[in-house]
Write a protein that holds these residues in place. Structure first.
Motif, PDB file in Angstrom:
ATOM      1  N   GLU A   1     -17.500   8.779   6.593  1.00 20.53           N
ATOM      2  CA  GLU A   1     -17.585   7.289   5.867  1.00 20.53           C
ATOM      3  C   GLU A   1     -16.578   7.316   4.782  1.00 20.53           C
ATOM      4  O   GLU A   1     -16.062   6.337   4.618  1.00 20.53           O
ATOM      5  CB  GLU A   1     -18.914   7.448   4.986  1.00 20.53           C
ATOM      6  N   VAL A   2     -15.933   8.198   4.396  1.00 17.36           N
ATOM      7  CA  VAL A   2     -14.685   8.274   3.493  1.00 17.36           C
ATOM      8  C   VAL A   2     -13.551   7.722   4.283  1.00 17.36           C
ATOM      9  O   VAL A   2     -12.756   6.930   3.705  1.00 17.36           O
ATOM     10  CB  VAL A   2     -14.572   9.613   2.708  1.00 17.36           C
ATOM     11  N   ASP A   3     -13.355   8.272   5.324  1.00 10.68           N
ATOM     12  CA  ASP A   3     -12.235   8.074   6.067  1.00 10.68           C
ATOM     13  C   ASP A   3     -12.246   6.747   7.089  1.00 10.68           C
ATOM     14  O   ASP A   3     -11.452   6.391   7.541  1.00 10.68           O
ATOM     15  CB  ASP A   3     -11.842   9.223   7.099  1.00 10.68           C
ATOM     16  N   ALA A   4     -13.493   6.157   6.983  1.00 11.48           N
ATOM     17  CA  ALA A   4     -13.655   4.952   7.582  1.00 11.48           C
ATOM     18  C   ALA A   4     -12.936   3.845   7.228  1.00 11.48           C
ATOM     19  O   ALA A   4     -12.635   3.790   6.206  1.00 11.48           O
ATOM     20  CB  ALA A   4     -15.136   4.396   7.620  1.00 11.48           C
ATOM     21  N   ILE A   5     -12.320   2.951   8.191  1.00 12.41           N
ATOM     22  CA  ILE A   5     -11.491   1.734   7.656  1.00 12.41           C
ATOM     23  C   ILE A   5     -12.119   0.710   8.617  1.00 12.41           C
ATOM     24  O   ILE A   5     -12.978   0.563   9.499  1.00 12.41           O
ATOM     25  CB  ILE A   5     -10.164   1.946   8.357  1.00 12.41           C
ATOM     26  N   ILE A   6     -11.772  -0.574   8.224  1.00 17.03           N
ATOM     27  CA  ILE A   6     -12.241  -1.838   8.528  1.00 17.03           C
ATOM     28  C   ILE A   6     -11.430  -2.157   9.878  1.00 17.03           C
ATOM     29  O   ILE A   6     -10.018  -2.085   9.659  1.00 17.03           O
ATOM     30  CB  ILE A   6     -12.193  -3.010   7.582  1.00 17.03           C
ATOM     31  N   SER A   7     -11.948  -2.428  11.105  1.00 15.66           N
ATOM     32  CA  SER A   7     -10.927  -2.863  12.133  1.00 15.66           C
ATOM     33  C   SER A   7     -10.510  -3.960  11.945  1.00 15.66           C
ATOM     34  O   SER A   7     -10.890  -4.976  11.194  1.00 15.66           O
ATOM     35  CB  SER A   7     -12.059  -2.676  13.510  1.00 15.66           C
TER      36      SER A   7
ATOM     37  N   ALA B   1      -1.186  -3.448   6.381  1.00 15.98           N
ATOM     38  CA  ALA B   1       0.052  -2.951   5.542  1.00 15.98           C
ATOM     39  C   ALA B   1      -0.573  -1.985   4.548  1.00 15.98           C
ATOM     40  O   ALA B   1      -1.538  -2.374   3.601  1.00 15.98           O
ATOM     41  CB  ALA B   1       0.366  -4.408   4.706  1.00 15.98           C
ATOM     42  N   ASP B   2      -0.538  -0.897   5.097  1.00 12.84           N
ATOM     43  CA  ASP B   2      -0.889   0.471   4.126  1.00 12.84           C
ATOM     44  C   ASP B   2      -2.355   0.232   3.986  1.00 12.84           C
ATOM     45  O   ASP B   2      -3.445   0.467   4.893  1.00 12.84           O
ATOM     46  CB  ASP B   2      -0.393   0.439   2.646  1.00 12.84           C
TER      47      ASP B   2
ATOM     48  N   LEU C   1      -5.210 -14.219   3.115  1.00 15.56           N
ATOM     49  CA  LEU C   1      -6.120 -13.242   2.667  1.00 15.56           C
ATOM     50  C   LEU C   1      -5.603 -11.897   2.708  1.00 15.56           C
ATOM     51  O   LEU C   1      -4.977 -11.537   3.811  1.00 15.56           O
ATOM     52  CB  LEU C   1      -7.412 -13.252   3.413  1.00 15.56           C
ATOM     53  N   ASP C   2      -5.747 -11.148   1.771  1.00 16.98           N
ATOM     54  CA  ASP C   2      -5.761  -9.650   1.711  1.00 16.98           C
ATOM     55  C   ASP C   2      -6.902  -8.900   1.652  1.00 16.98           C
ATOM     56  O   ASP C   2      -7.697  -9.377   0.905  1.00 16.98           O
ATOM     57  CB  ASP C   2      -4.731  -9.351   0.596  1.00 16.98           C
ATOM     58  N   ILE C   3      -7.242  -8.133   2.811  1.00 20.13           N
ATOM     59  CA  ILE C   3      -8.808  -7.374   2.849  1.00 20.13           C
ATOM     60  C   ILE C   3      -8.410  -6.019   2.651  1.00 20.13           C
ATOM     61  O   ILE C   3      -7.623  -5.412   3.603  1.00 20.13           O
ATOM     62  CB  ILE C   3      -9.106  -7.996   4.087  1.00 20.13           C
ATOM     63  N   ASP C   4      -9.357  -5.431   1.946  1.00 26.11           N
ATOM     64  CA  ASP C   4      -9.023  -3.968   1.672  1.00 26.11           C
ATOM     65  C   ASP C   4      -9.636  -3.156   2.852  1.00 26.11           C
ATOM     66  O   ASP C   4     -10.796  -3.538   3.297  1.00 26.11           O
ATOM     67  CB  ASP C   4     -10.174  -3.446   0.477  1.00 26.11           C
TER      68      ASP C   4
END
Length: 76
Positions: free
Chosen positions: A19-25, A47-48, A65-68
């Protein structure tokens, strides 16, 4: 019994690490952008720690838009 408790603890820790390492695709980022009013995506770049998405609204206005990348939150 003690072994079963230890295994449950390891499974819980392993699950939390994912869960901690998960990222939004990229696909999830597009869906978030569409729900925010984008109707046409012109460019999407990772971008990072964020997805940068540019495109057009229904009124043909340019939107950026910038999305975390970790939680999908739209950044200011």
């Amino acid at each position: 019994m003690l072994v079963a408790l230890a295994l449950n603890g390891l499974i819980a820790v392993a699950g939390h690490a994912r869960e901690v390492d998960a990222i939004i695709s990229e696909s999830e980022a597009r869906n978030i952008a569409w729900s925010a009013g984008l109707v046409h995506v012109e460019e999407i770049t990772r971008a990072d720690d964020r997805w940068e998405i540019s495109g057009r609204s229904v009124d043909d206005d340019e939107m950026i838009l910038d999305i975390d990348i970790r939680n999908g939150r739209i950044l200011d």
